[in-house]
Write a protein that holds these residues in place. Sequence first.
Motif, PDB file in Angstrom:
ATOM      1  N   ARG A  12      39.216  40.333  26.370  1.00  0.00           N
ATOM      2  CA  ARG A  12      38.518  41.734  26.418  1.00  0.00           C
ATOM      3  C   ARG A  12      38.644  42.247  27.559  1.00  0.00           C
ATOM      4  O   ARG A  12      38.909  43.437  28.176  1.00  0.00           O
ATOM      5  N   ALA A  13      38.225  41.326  28.785  1.00  0.00           N
ATOM      6  CA  ALA A  13      38.363  41.906  30.325  1.00  0.00           C
ATOM      7  C   ALA A  13      39.908  42.186  30.733  1.00  0.00           C
ATOM      8  O   ALA A  13      39.849  43.289  31.182  1.00  0.00           O
ATOM      9  N   ARG A 305      34.254  45.295  37.713  1.00  0.00           N
ATOM     10  CA  ARG A 305      33.853  45.406  36.158  1.00  0.00           C
ATOM     11  C   ARG A 305      34.625  44.796  35.461  1.00  0.00           C
ATOM     12  O   ARG A 305      33.979  44.443  34.226  1.00  0.00           O
ATOM     13  N   ILE A 306      35.890  44.618  35.663  1.00  0.00           N
ATOM     14  CA  ILE A 306      36.625  43.732  34.746  1.00  0.00           C
ATOM     15  C   ILE A 306      36.316  42.383  34.731  1.00  0.00           C
ATOM     16  O   ILE A 306      36.043  41.463  33.925  1.00  0.00           O
ATOM     17  N   LEU A 307      36.303  41.835  36.248  1.00  0.00           N
ATOM     18  CA  LEU A 307      36.013  40.205  36.278  1.00  0.00           C
ATOM     19  C   LEU A 307      34.751  39.808  36.209  1.00  0.00           C
ATOM     20  O   LEU A 307      34.475  38.657  35.329  1.00  0.00           O
ATOM     21  N   GLU A 308      33.993  40.406  36.209  1.00  0.00           N
ATOM     22  CA  GLU A 308      32.444  40.088  35.716  1.00  0.00           C
ATOM     23  C   GLU A 308      32.234  39.805  34.577  1.00  0.00           C
ATOM     24  O   GLU A 308      31.192  39.229  34.106  1.00  0.00           O
ATOM     25  N   GLN A 309      32.992  40.146  33.538  1.00  0.00           N
ATOM     26  CA  GLN A 309      32.921  39.990  32.129  1.00  0.00           C
ATOM     27  C   GLN A 309      33.311  38.642  31.624  1.00  0.00           C
ATOM     28  O   GLN A 309      32.851  38.195  30.741  1.00  0.00           O
ATOM     29  N   ILE A 310      34.090  37.956  32.573  1.00  0.00           N
ATOM     30  CA  ILE A 310      34.535  36.720  32.254  1.00  0.00           C
ATOM     31  C   ILE A 310      33.549  35.478  32.591  1.00  0.00           C
ATOM     32  O   ILE A 310      33.213  35.536  33.726  1.00  0.00           O
ATOM     33  N   ILE A 315      31.308  34.590  41.187  1.00  0.00           N
ATOM     34  CA  ILE A 315      31.604  34.571  42.758  1.00  0.00           C
ATOM     35  C   ILE A 315      33.146  35.102  42.750  1.00  0.00           C
ATOM     36  O   ILE A 315      33.369  35.740  43.736  1.00  0.00           O
ATOM     37  N   ILE A 316      34.168  34.473  41.883  1.00  0.00           N
ATOM     38  CA  ILE A 316      35.407  35.257  41.892  1.00  0.00           C
ATOM     39  C   ILE A 316      35.511  36.649  41.887  1.00  0.00           C
ATOM     40  O   ILE A 316      36.163  37.226  42.411  1.00  0.00           O
ATOM     41  N   ALA A 317      34.638  37.235  41.189  1.00  0.00           N
ATOM     42  CA  ALA A 317      34.525  38.971  40.838  1.00  0.00           C
ATOM     43  C   ALA A 317      33.927  39.496  42.222  1.00  0.00           C
ATOM     44  O   ALA A 317      34.734  40.435  42.729  1.00  0.00           O
ATOM     45  N   GLU A 318      33.208  38.836  42.909  1.00  0.00           N
ATOM     46  CA  GLU A 318      32.838  39.248  44.255  1.00  0.00           C
ATOM     47  C   GLU A 318      33.877  38.928  45.457  1.00  0.00           C
ATOM     48  O   GLU A 318      34.134  40.204  45.906  1.00  0.00           O
ATOM     49  N   TRP A 319      34.390  37.852  45.234  1.00  0.00           N
ATOM     50  CA  TRP A 319      35.584  37.639  46.444  1.00  0.00           C
ATOM     51  C   TRP A 319      36.803  38.502  46.383  1.00  0.00           C
ATOM     52  O   TRP A 319      37.158  39.161  47.107  1.00  0.00           O
ATOM     53  N   ALA A 320      36.997  38.817  45.142  1.00  0.00           N
ATOM     54  CA  ALA A 320      37.946  39.617  44.798  1.00  0.00           C
ATOM     55  C   ALA A 320      37.822  41.267  44.972  1.00  0.00           C
ATOM     56  O   ALA A 320      38.671  41.764  45.619  1.00  0.00           O
ATOM     57  N   ALA A 321      36.648  41.515  44.517  1.00  0.00           N
ATOM     58  CA  ALA A 321      36.345  43.038  44.292  1.00  0.00           C
ATOM     59  C   ALA A 321      35.828  43.475  45.561  1.00  0.00           C
ATOM     60  O   ALA A 321      35.842  44.865  45.910  1.00  0.00           O
TER      61      ALA A 321
END
Length: 418
Positions: A12-13, A305-310, A315-321
């Motif tokens: 979905r993400a 918003r895409i990565l936080e769904q996984i 933490i990966i979402a924060e590092w990336a975004a």
Amino acid sequence: MQFNIHPINLLRALSMALELSTGGLSRHHWRTAMISGRIAEYIGLDEAQQQTIIYAALLHDIGAASSWEEKKKLHIFNTNNQEIFHHAEAGYELLKDSPQLGLLAEPIRHHHDYWDGSNPTRLFGKTIPIASRIINLADRLEVLLRDNVPIFEQRPDILSAIRKLSGIYFDPDLVKALHEFARQESFWLDLVNPHYYNNFFKSISSYGIMKFTVDDVINIAEIFATIIDRTSSFTASHSRSVSIMAAYLAEAKGYSSEEIKAMRIAGLLHDLGKLAVPNEILEKPGKLNEWEFAMVKQHTYYTYRILEQIDGFDIIAEWAAYHHETLDGSGYPFRINEKSLRLGSRIVAVADVFVALTENRPYRATLPLGRVEQIMQGMVSNRKLDGNIVADLFGNCQEAYGLMQASISDEVRKVSGA
């Protein structure tokens, strides 16, 4: 490190990334998946087949994700468009060697094949995989939907257009099945109800949790890094280079081997939201105007918003975004300041700036390392970048730069088949 991920949350993400446009989310893939699932269930396919069909539908246009011109063509109901087969083959090439997503490659490859065989692959009738036949019908039905017309006014014309192509473009048995269950008003209302998507994804979460190792996730992230970097001829290896540099800097800060791999994922996916930015803006040789720069600035928001769904990606979402957030709080899109900006996000920010400055861009040539260091030290002085991380980078700059260049050379050899 292991991720216990609901596959549907991951798909979905990633599908959401394919939906990005200047107007937000189109939800074409989501609606195509909903229609595909309804057809597969109605004709009595087992749960494993339904699962494959829905997952393939969620990524069916993955081969067109890098090109806005290609995406525009896909949303026009034109059965004479021979170019429509290009992205299907491109999607197959992206996925066919993936241990995690490879089973979706064949359904995606043939999702525009004509029932009568008048297409480049020369498959016809029931030699076309059932998953592809279903996605083809669902995809074209979705394209016929118009958001500005009441759904029940559209229904007769949509079904008529589908019926005229039965036995030519579509499997007649599937068209018959569609006409049977399409008598349900609820089917059409679900398609135009933006609040129904969560119900749809919840209903198929029963497919269960899969265990993904960190290496599994890196392999999937590599596929999407390829898509992201194809959005501009100037960023052919940008995401992989940022990934390599971020991992190098994380190691210098004492991160564990598993954390370094997580940093690689963050680097590979940091620009995922750039799929929302038109190619002509990314390749503009001159200065961006206010609207164009606003378009660019939204990319990190969508990455988050895409990565936080996984599952497990917090933490990966924060590092990336957060790689355009700054210590002084003037960055974008969340205006996070030094107090709330994690070390991992600061690392990705430094890696991103370094890689960008050492790449050719439409508005300037590659800069020499001495000039890159000068610019980045100025950003440290202005509290845009973390000085300690920049010091780590330029303390071993030749080694770090060499790793990045070696990675680029390996990728060039892989693409060329050498």
